[in-house]
Design an enzyme around this catalytic site. Structure first.
Site, PDB file in Angstrom:
ATOM      1  N   ARG A  16     -11.391  -2.074  -4.734  1.00  0.00           N
ATOM      2  CA  ARG A  16     -11.766  -3.559  -4.691  1.00  0.00           C
ATOM      3  C   ARG A  16     -13.074  -3.782  -3.864  1.00  0.00           C
ATOM      4  O   ARG A  16     -13.011  -3.323  -2.572  1.00  0.00           O
ATOM      5  CB  ARG A  16     -10.609  -4.461  -4.039  1.00  0.00           C
ATOM      6  CG  ARG A  16      -9.702  -4.709  -5.084  1.00  0.00           C
ATOM      7  CD  ARG A  16      -8.754  -5.949  -4.524  1.00  0.00           C
ATOM      8  NE  ARG A  16      -7.739  -5.885  -5.068  1.00  0.00           N
ATOM      9  CZ  ARG A  16      -6.450  -6.323  -4.831  1.00  0.00           C
ATOM     10  NH1 ARG A  16      -6.417  -6.720  -3.322  1.00  0.00           N
ATOM     11  NH2 ARG A  16      -5.413  -6.197  -5.468  1.00  0.00           N
ATOM     12  N   ASP A  76       0.210 -11.841 -11.095  1.00  0.00           N
ATOM     13  CA  ASP A  76       1.397 -10.843 -10.666  1.00  0.00           C
ATOM     14  C   ASP A  76       2.073 -11.668  -9.338  1.00  0.00           C
ATOM     15  O   ASP A  76       3.285 -11.360  -9.105  1.00  0.00           O
ATOM     16  CB  ASP A  76       1.155  -9.455 -10.473  1.00  0.00           C
ATOM     17  CG  ASP A  76       0.023  -9.248  -9.147  1.00  0.00           C
ATOM     18  OD1 ASP A  76      -0.620 -10.340  -8.704  1.00  0.00           O
ATOM     19  OD2 ASP A  76      -0.478  -8.286  -8.798  1.00  0.00           O
ATOM     20  N   ARG A  77       1.471 -12.510  -8.728  1.00  0.00           N
ATOM     21  CA  ARG A  77       2.055 -13.005  -7.517  1.00  0.00           C
ATOM     22  C   ARG A  77       2.627 -14.562  -8.014  1.00  0.00           C
ATOM     23  O   ARG A  77       2.139 -15.015  -9.036  1.00  0.00           O
ATOM     24  CB  ARG A  77       1.229 -13.403  -6.291  1.00  0.00           C
ATOM     25  CG  ARG A  77       0.603 -12.102  -5.667  1.00  0.00           C
ATOM     26  CD  ARG A  77      -0.231 -12.650  -4.540  1.00  0.00           C
ATOM     27  NE  ARG A  77      -0.555 -11.442  -3.907  1.00  0.00           N
ATOM     28  CZ  ARG A  77      -1.305 -11.230  -2.597  1.00  0.00           C
ATOM     29  NH1 ARG A  77      -1.364 -12.231  -2.009  1.00  0.00           N
ATOM     30  NH2 ARG A  77      -1.221  -9.999  -1.952  1.00  0.00           N
ATOM     31  N   ARG A  80      -1.844  -8.257  10.652  1.00  0.00           N
ATOM     32  CA  ARG A  80      -0.735  -9.085  10.173  1.00  0.00           C
ATOM     33  C   ARG A  80       0.321  -8.910  11.173  1.00  0.00           C
ATOM     34  O   ARG A  80       0.893  -7.962  11.482  1.00  0.00           O
ATOM     35  CB  ARG A  80      -0.515  -8.635   8.663  1.00  0.00           C
ATOM     36  CG  ARG A  80      -1.250  -8.594   7.759  1.00  0.00           C
ATOM     37  CD  ARG A  80      -0.969  -9.035   6.411  1.00  0.00           C
ATOM     38  NE  ARG A  80      -1.852  -8.736   5.171  1.00  0.00           N
ATOM     39  CZ  ARG A  80      -2.674  -9.356   4.945  1.00  0.00           C
ATOM     40  NH1 ARG A  80      -2.891 -10.522   5.263  1.00  0.00           N
ATOM     41  NH2 ARG A  80      -3.538  -9.126   3.926  1.00  0.00           N
ATOM     42  N   GLU A 108       7.028  -9.875   0.756  1.00  0.00           N
ATOM     43  CA  GLU A 108       6.901 -11.038   1.307  1.00  0.00           C
ATOM     44  C   GLU A 108       5.472 -11.847   1.290  1.00  0.00           C
ATOM     45  O   GLU A 108       5.396 -12.959   1.121  1.00  0.00           O
ATOM     46  CB  GLU A 108       6.743 -11.104   2.821  1.00  0.00           C
ATOM     47  CG  GLU A 108       5.960  -9.741   3.522  1.00  0.00           C
ATOM     48  CD  GLU A 108       4.351 -10.224   3.697  1.00  0.00           C
ATOM     49  OE1 GLU A 108       4.038 -11.310   3.673  1.00  0.00           O
ATOM     50  OE2 GLU A 108       3.681  -9.209   3.390  1.00  0.00           O
ATOM     51  N   SER A 109       4.631 -10.971   0.408  1.00  0.00           N
ATOM     52  CA  SER A 109       3.226 -11.650   0.035  1.00  0.00           C
ATOM     53  C   SER A 109       3.326 -12.277  -1.350  1.00  0.00           C
ATOM     54  O   SER A 109       2.359 -12.160  -2.090  1.00  0.00           O
ATOM     55  CB  SER A 109       2.349 -10.531   0.204  1.00  0.00           C
ATOM     56  OG  SER A 109       2.633  -9.371  -0.580  1.00  0.00           O
ATOM     57  N   THR A 156      -4.665   0.376  -1.853  1.00  0.00           N
ATOM     58  CA  THR A 156      -3.276   0.418  -2.440  1.00  0.00           C
ATOM     59  C   THR A 156      -3.342  -0.379  -4.000  1.00  0.00           C
ATOM     60  O   THR A 156      -2.549  -0.289  -4.941  1.00  0.00           O
ATOM     61  CB  THR A 156      -2.324  -0.375  -1.566  1.00  0.00           C
ATOM     62  OG1 THR A 156      -3.208  -1.627  -1.143  1.00  0.00           O
ATOM     63  CG2 THR A 156      -1.696   0.194  -0.367  1.00  0.00           C
TER      64      THR A 156
HETATM   65  C1  G1P Z   1      -1.505  -7.319   0.635  1.00  0.00           C
HETATM   66  C2  G1P Z   1      -0.148  -7.519   0.870  1.00  0.00           C
HETATM   67  C3  G1P Z   1       0.958  -6.537   0.058  1.00  0.00           C
HETATM   68  C4  G1P Z   1       0.540  -6.534  -1.514  1.00  0.00           C
HETATM   69  C5  G1P Z   1      -1.055  -6.317  -1.389  1.00  0.00           C
HETATM   70  C6  G1P Z   1      -1.560  -6.298  -2.797  1.00  0.00           C
HETATM   71  O1  G1P Z   1      -1.812  -5.974   1.096  1.00  0.00           O
HETATM   72  O2  G1P Z   1       0.302  -7.831   2.303  1.00  0.00           O
HETATM   73  O3  G1P Z   1       2.149  -6.992   0.085  1.00  0.00           O
HETATM   74  O4  G1P Z   1       1.099  -5.336  -2.055  1.00  0.00           O
HETATM   75  O5  G1P Z   1      -1.728  -7.371  -0.678  1.00  0.00           O
HETATM   76  O6  G1P Z   1      -1.305  -7.383  -3.408  1.00  0.00           O
HETATM   77  P1  G1P Z   1      -2.258  -5.729   2.588  1.00  0.00           P
HETATM   78  O7  G1P Z   1      -3.579  -6.549   2.881  1.00  0.00           O
HETATM   79  O8  G1P Z   1      -1.173  -6.456   3.692  1.00  0.00           O
HETATM   80  O9  G1P Z   1      -2.521  -4.374   2.729  1.00  0.00           O
HETATM   81 ZN    ZN Z   2      -2.268 -10.074  -7.882  1.00  0.00          ZN
END
Ligand code: G1P
Ligand code: ZN
Length: 543
Positions: free
Chosen positions: A22, A281-282, A496, A364-365, A18
């Site tokens: 990485r 970004d967070r 999660r 929420e993250s 997503t």
């Molecule tokens: C996590 C967060 C999600 C965020 C992503 C990228 O993804 O939960 O909200 O968009 O990092 O920063 P996840 O590890 O849950 O797939």
């Molecule tokens: Zn980030």
């Protein structure tokens, strides 16, 4: 001519998730690995010939080396121009802004976000579309296809290009413009918020601690908060980006930003505390003795948006990721605009923002953002809060109390089980999936299941469907549990569990969300058999 075509064989495991690709840094540093991925990006997006890109990253270990490779490959692939942040630094939202205001063909961002950096830690590369947002699934799929069939890549010979000096140079006919990473971003923020009101707030003695966590927002926060807005010098701490983030974990939450949390709950607490992650970004927002959950923060920003000049005319709509608490829905309902529920991941907001259906969005993250860029934006959220506090002349705790008494309180927590055996985690999800049809009406810990399903999303703009986006169990009265496997973990599986319950009676509000959620927590274990299936007695991380 110093352009080379290098024969290569596909390297396994280059499937972008997503947030791009990485991997551990040594994986990225293997011969041809970065090169293969970059060439795959170019090939999958119609080639680089004649195109203009933005390039930058969060300054983590290998950022500078990777930038040199990307420049040499862009030139060899016939790109017209690369706009690069000085020393290859650009926060993710600043990169998104540059892609948009310069109307480029996209950008390549080097970051592994909030994951630690260093020779043994994480590195990442992602492609952003011309709209400034992360490449949608269709594009990442094409990139992945390329990585599997690639036979060659193009690169120029060159000594290191000077990216420390601002200005324009050329490489094999490609123009390279080295820009100040902060300037355009700062100008955009000044156009969104009421800087005069925030200046007056600081002039009145208001105090702030912004923890940049040795990551990329340091220079941005120093320039804007201390430089332009007059926060006292030293308000921004850990402000110099370092390749290994000072040995820390640049994730702005109560666990990793514990020093800031301790300060905010001490007698010497400033009025306002905030932190941002590796690539900016967070965000984390905390008042004196008052931690604000990201879900609540999103709801509060929406409810107060009209205090901000850029959102004065009202919001077109809002959006949240499915596991994010439904505090936002209450604000949207009261205001009479749409609240969209999307799968986890910022890219799902892009279409809604582009189509003008949503103005604010968040997860929420710790991700919050708006249609000003196509990424979440940490410092923007901090400035939004400062604008709200300046206009309302209230403390963070007072703003929260008002909000909950008006809209009710969605107690919320996320429990993470990390590095779980993949088979065990998949087995847990599969067992839940099989039982979904029989859950309705069942009573668990005194709560009745109202509905249970596996979330799928039909994008209202392009009609695409995304399935398997998390299992959700809704209880009568507004409680909810969501189970999801992380898409960003690098070791085993991360389970999660998102827990939520609602209190609408102002007289019954309590302070500790974990207490308010205790029944929901034990219901989650009963429903998913977390302990027996994962062998864990408690989550690794509670946020
Ligand atoms: C996590 C967060 C999600 C965020 C992503 C990228 O993804 O939960 O909200 O968009 O990092 O920063 P996840 O590890 O849950 O797939
Ligand atoms: Zn980030």
């Amino acid at each position: 001519m110093t352009r080379h075509v290098v024969a290569t064989t596909p390297i396994e495991g280059q499937k972008p998730g997503t947030s791009g690709l990485r991997k551990k840094t040594p994986v990225f540093m293997q011969p041809h690995y970065l090169e293969n991925f970059v060439q795959s990006i170019f090939n999958a997006t119609g080639g680089a010939e004649g195109k203009t890109y933005v390039v930058g990253g969060d300054g983590r270990y290998f950022n500078d080396r990777a930038a040199q490779v990307i420049l040499r490959m862009a030139a060899a692939n016939g790109a017209k121009k690369v706009i690069i942040g000085q020393n290859a630094i650009l926060s993710t939202p600043a990169a998104s802004n540059l892609i948009r205001i310069r109307e480029t063909d996209g950008g390549i961002i080097m970051s592994a976000s909030h994951n630690p950096g260093g020779p043994k830690e994480d590195f990442g590369v992602k492609f952003n579309n011309p709209n400034g947002g992360p490449a949608p699934e269709g594009v990442t799929e094409k990139i992945f296809e390329q990585t599997k069939t690639l036979t060659e890549y193009a690169i120029c010979d060159s000594t290191d290009i000077d990216i420390a000096t601002l200005g324009t140079k050329t490489l094999e006919g490609m123009e390279i413009e080295v820009v100040d990473p902060v300037a355009d971003y700062a100008e955009m923020m000044a156009g969104i918020f009421d800087f005069d009101a925030i200046k007056a707030l600081f002039a009145s003695g208001f105090t702030l601690c912004f923890d940049a966590m040795h990551a990329v927002t340091g220079p941005y926060a120093k320039a804007i908060l201390e430089g332009t807005l007059g926060a006292p010098e030293g308000s921004v701490v850990n402000a110099v980006p370092s390749p290994d983030f000072g040995g820390g974990h640049p994730d702005p939450n109560p666990i990793w930003a514990k020093t800031l949390m301790d300060l905010m709950f001490s007698s010497g607490a400033p009025d306002f505390g905030a932190a941002s992650d590796g690539d900016g970004d967070r965000n984390m927002i905390v008042g004196r003795n008052a931690y604000v959950t990201p879900s609540d923060s999103l709801a509060v920003l929406a409810a107060n948006a009209e205090l901000v000049p850029a959102y004065k005319g009202g919001l077109k709509g809002v959006a949240r990721s499915m596991p994010t608490s439904r505090a936002l829905d209450r604000v949207a309902e009261a205001a009479g605009y749409a609240c969209y529920e999307t799968p986890t991941g910022w890219k799902f907001f892009g279409n809604l923002l582009d189509a003008g259906r949503a103005t604010l969005c968040g997860e929420e993250s710790a991700g919050t953002g708006s249609d000003h860029v196509r990424e979440k934006d940490g410092l923007w959220a901090v400035l939004f809060w400062l604008n709200v506090l300046a206009a309302r002349k209230q403390s963070v705790a007072e703003v929260m109390a008002d909000h909950w008494s008006k809209y009710g309180r969605n107690y919320y927590s996320r429990h993470d089980y990390e590095a779980v055996d993949s088979d065990a985690a998949n087995g847990l999800m599969q067992a839940l999936r099989t039982r979904l049809p029989n859950l309705k009406g069942r009573v668990v810990e005194g709560m009745t299941v109202e509905a249970a399903d596996e979330f799928a999303y039909d994008d209202p703009v392009d009609g695409s469907r995304s399935e398997g986006q998390g299992i959700r169990i809704m209880f009568k009265g507004g409680g909810r549990i969501v189970f999801r496997l992380s898409g960003t973990g690098t070791e085993g599986a991360t389970l999660r569990v998102y827990l939520e319950t609602v209190e609408t009676n102002p007289a019954a509000l309590q302070d500790n969300p974990q207490n308010a959620l205790s029944d929901v927590v034990s219901a989650a274990d009963k429903l998913a058999e977390i302990r027996t299936r994962t062998g864990r007695n408690a989550p690794d991380v509670i946020t």
